[in-house]
Design an enzyme around this catalytic site. Sequence first.
Site, PDB file in Angstrom:
ATOM      1  CB  CYS A  13      41.884  34.325  39.205  1.00 34.22           C
ATOM      2  SG  CYS A  13      42.899  34.836  37.798  1.00 34.22           S
ATOM      3  CG  ASN A  16      47.150  38.554  37.485  1.00 35.77           C
ATOM      4  OD1 ASN A  16      48.166  39.232  37.515  1.00 35.77           O
ATOM      5  ND2 ASN A  16      45.951  39.107  37.470  1.00 35.77           N
ATOM      6  CB  CYS A  18      41.228  33.891  32.680  1.00 35.32           C
ATOM      7  SG  CYS A  18      42.122  32.844  31.503  1.00 35.32           S
ATOM      8  NE  ARG A  19      39.272  32.266  37.453  1.00 38.98           N
ATOM      9  CZ  ARG A  19      39.398  31.335  38.398  1.00 38.98           C
ATOM     10  NH1 ARG A  19      38.334  30.912  39.054  1.00 38.98           N
ATOM     11  NH2 ARG A  19      40.593  30.837  38.690  1.00 38.98           N
ATOM     12  CB  SER A  20      42.329  38.415  38.796  1.00 42.31           C
ATOM     13  OG  SER A  20      43.497  37.884  38.238  1.00 42.31           O
ATOM     14  CG  ASP A 130      40.511  29.187  35.199  1.00 44.53           C
ATOM     15  OD1 ASP A 130      40.451  29.907  34.183  1.00 44.53           O
ATOM     16  OD2 ASP A 130      41.585  28.790  35.685  1.00 44.53           O
TER      17      ASP A 130
END
Length: 158
Positions: A13, A16, A18-20, A130
């Site tokens: 993301c 690196n 939050c999402r990934s 995000d």
Amino acid sequence: MAESGSKSVLFVCLGNICRSPIAEAVFRKMATDAGVVDKWRIDSAATSTYEIGSAPDDRGQACMKKHDVPMAHVARQVTNDDFMGFEYILCMDNSNMTELERRAKQVKNYQAKIELLGSYDPEKQRIIKDPYYGSDEDFEKVYQQCLRCCKAFLENNS
């Protein structure tokens, strides 16, 4: 290059944090529960340099704790080696995709398949937004999306 018989996936993301790392943690737990984690190299990275060295966002960590998903990651940026070393690079949105495709062009004969993680979503939500400027509910939504997508991805690759 990954050893033969081993599979590899890199979740990406923007920052690196939050999402990934959520996707990485979810997939690692899923692979562990399925007894196949030893067959996989699993990591996550950022397209940007904003958060290098940072731990995952506190709200993401709280969300993972709530779902009993272990999470330990330090943010890093995607490297040229990642395009050679990972079989799959799964990203969260179109801007991640554009940036990864741009970076991949700088790597001669790169091996990685670059895809949206959301392309595996049975509910067809291709973009994982995000949650950084959002609420706890937004982190929960990311978790649920990652859960569905990682399950389908793992089933496709087992």
